[in-house]
Design an enzyme around this catalytic site. Structure first.
Site: not given
Ligand code: KIV
Ligand code: NA
Length: 266
Positions: A45-46, A84, A112, A114, A181
């Site tokens: 989600d970056t 994510d 994934k 969090e 992280e």
């Molecule tokens: O969203 C993302 O790119 C991430 C990484 C920084 C691990 O979760």
């Molecule tokens: Na992320």
């Protein structure tokens, strides 16, 4: 070539073979990264920051994640695809099941999320329904407003111990991978030793079972000019993006990256 499976990734941990992960948001980079030997493509989600220009990951929607997951799937040639669950798309087990279903149908092999021990029931239900789960701990960017900024986590011994217990609780709930992280180097290693599932680190030192970086960061592209300490520019000394991707994979596999200078102390 058939895609790498979760059991192969687990086997890599058991054999002490480092796992190389990179973020990936589109078909062309998916093809390039899998050809370079990247084991796991993370649709992170970056993308909210990297592609959309937001200052956090909070504005990213499930629709955004589905769109980019489907794009990566079309270009992928043999890597494992991890997507994510974005902000507020897994606030209850029922919502998580719906959201994860959309990502899996778009091409993800695993999702994934969090957070900590409170996600146990969600992880159990996802796994029961055929969705493997990676739990992201340590610095969890979706909670940046709770944490009070993007800060290194687990620096004091109490916090470090709690994170190890969290990882173990998540594994017990069925998490099949852990991503950690921004924690001290020593804690990254402790976490990896404390669970049997692969632990992938970003800013967590060389002691984890694998590494992940944001694609644009490791190619030396930055929107804001601020680059975290744990990033290395793999374009240095390379003639092409393909070569930079390959050199990242080699550096991770041979334990050259991350070096001491990329790590946080307690
Ligand atoms: O969203 C993302 O790119 C991430 C990484 C920084 C691990 O979760
Ligand atoms: Na992320």
């Amino acid at each position: 070539m058939s895609d790498i499976t979760l059991s192969q990734l687990t086997l890599m941990k058991q054999r002490g073979e480092k796992i190389a992960m990179l973020t990936c948001y589109d078909a062309t980079f998916a093809a390039a990264s899998s050809a370079a030997g990247v084991d796991i493509l993370l649709i992170g989600d970056t993308l909210g920051m990297i592609l959309q220009g937001h200052d956090s990951t909070l504005p990213v929607t499930l629709e955004d994640m589905v769109y980019h997951t489907a794009s990566v799937k079309r270009g992928n040639a043999g890597s494992f695809i991890l997507s994510d669950l974005s902000f507020m798309t897994y606030s209850s087990p029922a919502q998580a099941l719906y959201s994860a279903g959309c990502l899996m149908q778009a091409g993800a092999h695993m999702v994934k999320l969090e957070g900590g021990g409170w996600l146990g029931e969600t992880i159990r239900q996802l796994t029961r329904n055929g969705v493997p789960v990676c739990a992201h701990i340590g610095l969890t960017p979706q909670s940046v407003n709770v944490l009070g900024g993007f800060k290194v986590q687990g620096r004091d011994p109490q916090q470090a111990k709690a994170l190890v217990e969290t990882a173990q609780a998540l594994e017990a709930a069925g998490a099949a991978m852990i991503l950690v992280e921004a924690v001290p180097v020593s804690l990254g290693k402790k976490l990896s030793d404390a669970v049997t599932v692969p632990v992938i680190g970003i800013g967590a030192g060389a002691g984890t079972d694998g590494q992940v970086l944001v694609l644009h960061d490791m190619l030396g592209l930055s929107l804001t000019g601020r680059v975290p300490k744990f990033v290395h520019n793999f374009m240095h000394g390379q003639m092409s993006i393909q070569d930079a991707l390959k050199s990242y994979v080699i550096a991770v596999k041979e334990g050259i990256f991350p070096a001491a200078e990329h790590g946080y102390r307690e």
